[in-house]
Scaffold this motif. Structure first.
Motif, short mmCIF file in Angstrom:
data_model
loop_
_atom_site.label_atom_id
_atom_site.label_comp_id
_atom_site.label_asym_id
_atom_site.label_seq_id
_atom_site.Cartn_x
_atom_site.Cartn_y
_atom_site.Cartn_z
N ARG A 131 -18.01 14.58 15.36
CA ARG A 131 -18.30 15.47 16.50
C ARG A 131 -19.57 15.01 17.22
N THR A 132 -20.61 14.71 16.46
CA THR A 132 -21.86 14.25 17.06
C THR A 132 -21.66 12.90 17.73
N LEU A 133 -20.95 12.00 17.06
CA LEU A 133 -20.71 10.68 17.65
C LEU A 133 -19.91 10.79 18.93
N SER A 134 -18.95 11.68 18.97
CA SER A 134 -18.12 11.81 20.17
C SER A 134 -18.88 12.41 21.35
N ASN A 135 -20.03 13.02 21.09
CA ASN A 135 -20.84 13.56 22.17
C ASN A 135 -21.70 12.49 22.85
N ALA A 136 -21.71 11.29 22.31
CA ALA A 136 -22.47 10.21 22.93
C ALA A 136 -21.89 9.92 24.31
N THR A 137 -22.75 9.67 25.25
CA THR A 137 -22.30 9.45 26.62
C THR A 137 -21.59 8.11 26.78
N ASP A 138 -21.93 7.14 25.95
CA ASP A 138 -21.27 5.83 25.99
C ASP A 138 -21.49 5.11 24.66
N LEU A 139 -20.82 4.00 24.50
CA LEU A 139 -20.90 3.24 23.25
C LEU A 139 -22.32 2.75 22.99
N GLN A 140 -23.01 2.34 24.04
CA GLN A 140 -24.37 1.82 23.88
C GLN A 140 -25.32 2.89 23.33
N SER A 141 -25.22 4.10 23.84
CA SER A 141 -26.10 5.17 23.35
C SER A 141 -25.77 5.53 21.90
N MET A 142 -24.47 5.51 21.57
CA MET A 142 -24.09 5.78 20.18
C MET A 142 -24.65 4.70 19.26
N ARG A 143 -24.53 3.45 19.69
CA ARG A 143 -25.04 2.35 18.87
C ARG A 143 -26.56 2.44 18.71
N GLN A 144 -27.27 2.77 19.76
CA GLN A 144 -28.72 2.90 19.68
C GLN A 144 -29.12 4.00 18.71
N THR A 145 -28.37 5.10 18.74
CA THR A 145 -28.64 6.21 17.81
C THR A 145 -28.45 5.75 16.36
N LEU A 146 -27.34 5.05 16.11
CA LEU A 146 -27.07 4.57 14.76
C LEU A 146 -28.09 3.52 14.34
N ASP A 147 -28.42 2.58 15.22
CA ASP A 147 -29.39 1.53 14.90
C ASP A 147 -30.76 2.10 14.57
N ALA A 148 -31.14 3.18 15.26
CA ALA A 148 -32.43 3.81 15.00
C ALA A 148 -32.47 4.45 13.61
N ARG A 149 -31.32 4.90 13.15
CA ARG A 149 -31.24 5.54 11.83
C ARG A 149 -31.18 4.51 10.70
N GLU A 150 -30.36 3.47 10.93
CA GLU A 150 -30.13 2.45 9.89
C GLU A 150 -29.43 1.27 10.56
N PRO A 151 -30.02 0.07 10.51
CA PRO A 151 -29.41 -1.08 11.17
C PRO A 151 -27.99 -1.40 10.72
N LEU A 152 -27.62 -1.07 9.50
CA LEU A 152 -26.28 -1.35 9.02
C LEU A 152 -25.28 -0.22 9.31
N ALA A 153 -25.74 0.87 9.91
CA ALA A 153 -24.84 2.02 10.16
C ALA A 153 -23.73 1.66 11.14
N TYR A 154 -24.05 1.03 12.25
CA TYR A 154 -23.01 0.69 13.23
C TYR A 154 -22.03 -0.34 12.68
N PRO A 155 -22.51 -1.42 12.06
CA PRO A 155 -21.54 -2.37 11.47
C PRO A 155 -20.65 -1.71 10.40
N LEU A 156 -21.22 -0.81 9.61
CA LEU A 156 -20.40 -0.13 8.61
C LEU A 156 -19.38 0.79 9.27
N LEU A 157 -19.78 1.49 10.31
CA LEU A 157 -18.84 2.35 11.03
C LEU A 157 -17.70 1.51 11.61
#
Length: 79
Positions: A45-71
């Motif tokens: 639900r939170t991920l789907s609220n991202a305005t675009d893929l880039q903003s979602m990736r930035q959010t994940l990268d800020a939390r953990e660099p491996l989060a986006y590749p794992l997703l």
């Protein structure tokens, strides 16, 4: 024990901060590290609220660099 059943095969991810190193590897499966990464990935639900893929990736990268590749791995492997 259940994680060993779910994550077959274990993800192989390159460390985005050092492309010469593995972030996760089946040769040495680190389930504790995998769990730490999974814990920082927000809900769908939170991920789907991202305005675009880039903003979602930035959010994940800020939390953990491996989060986006794992997703990406989770989605592509249908886990």
């Amino acid at each position: 024990v259940r994680a060993k059943q779910i994550f077959v095969p274990f993800p192989h991810l390159v460390d985005p901060l050092d492309k010469r190193k593995a972030g996760l590897t089946p040769a040495d499966p680190d389930f504790a590290k995998l769990k730490r990464i999974l814990d920082v990935i927000p809900s769908i639900r939170t991920l789907s609220n991202a305005t675009d893929l880039q903003s979602m990736r930035q959010t994940l990268d800020a939390r953990e660099p491996l989060a986006y590749p794992l997703l990406q791995w989770l989605i592509s492997s249908n886990r």
